[in-house]
Design a protein around this motif. Structure first.
Motif: not given
Ligand code: COA
Length: 164
Positions: A19-22, A32-36, A71-72, A96-98
Motif C-alpha cells: 500500500d505504501m509503495v502505491v 491516482a495510479r491504480p495499485r495493480h 512505514a519506512a 517510506i510512505g504515510v
C-alpha cells in the motif's frame, strides 16, 4: 493531539508495505495510479516482493487502534536488480510512505529516525534512497542527514552516513 506508536515491521506487513509503495508512486497531488498498475512495475514491486527477507528491516507506525498508518523500510538490492536509489551492493535502500490523513504530523520523521537506528544496529554504514524532483520529502531527508550523491533524470539519489 494525534498519537501513534512505532513497531518493527514483520513478515505479515507485506500487504501494507505494498500500500505504501502505491502511496509513493502517487506522491504528486492528484496522482491516482491504480495499485495493480504500480505493482506491475518491476522496480516498484521490487521494494516489497518476497517481504520479509533476512536482511530486510522496517518500522511501522500504528494509530491508537493498532492499525498501520505509515512505514519506512529498507532492503538490499543486487546490482543486476537495482531499484531507483542504488548506490552499491551492500548499501540498503529505504522507502517510506504515510497514509494521507496522517501526514504532516511527525510520523514520517519518526519513522526515518527509527529506521536509521535499526540500520546502524544492523551494522550498516550508509542508507540510500531515491526522491523525485519536486517532492518535499527531499527537504525532510536533508534535515535527517541525507545528501544528494547523484542526479539522474528527474530523480536524486541521496545517502546518509550512519557510522563515524
Ligand atoms: C514523505 C512522507 C513520508 C513524509 O511523512 P510525514 O509524516 O508527512 O512527514 P512529517 O510530518 O514527519 O514531516 C516532515 C517534515 O516535512 C514537512 N512537511 C510535511 N508535509 C509537507 C508538505 N506537504 N509540504 C512541505 N513540507 C511538508 C513538515 O513540516 C516536517 O518538517 P518540520 O519537522 O521541519 O516541521 C509523506 O508525506 C508521504 O507518505 N508522502 C507520499 C509518499 C512519498 O512521497 N514518499 C517519499 C518518496 S521519496
Amino acid at each position: 493531539m494525534t498519537t501513534y506508536s512505532l513497531r518493527p515491521a514483520a513478515p505479515a506487513d507485506g500487504a501494507f508495505l505494498a500500500d505504501m509503495v502505491v502511496e509513493v508512486a502517487n506522491w504528486r497531488q492528484g496522482a491516482a495510479r491504480p495499485r495493480h498498475d504500480v505493482l506491475a512495475d518491476p522496480v516498484s514491486r521490487g521494494y516489497v516482493a518476497g517481504w520479509q527477507r533476512p536482511a530486510d528491516r522496517g518500522v511501522v507506525a500504528l494509530d491508537g487502534d493498532g492499525d498501520p498508518v505509515g512505514a519506512a523500510w529498507y532492503r538490499l538490492f543486487p546490482a543486476d536488480r537495482r531499484a531507483h536509489g542504488f548506490v552499491a551492493s551492500g548499501v540498503p535502500e529505504l522507502i517510506i510512505g504515510v497514509r494521507p490523513l496522517w501526514r504532516a504530523q511527525g510520523v514520517g520523521r519518526a519513522l526515518l529516525q527509527e529506521l536509521a537506528h535499526a540500520a546502524r544496529s544492523s551494522g550498516h554504514a550508509r542508507l540510500a534512497l531515491s526522491v523525485e524532483h519536486g517532492n518535499f520529502a527531499a527537504a525532510l531527508y536533508r534535515s535527517e542527514g541525507f545528501a544528494v550523491v547523484e542526479t539522474s533524470g528527474r530523480r536524486d539519489t541521496m545517502v546518509r552516513t550512519l557510522l563515524a
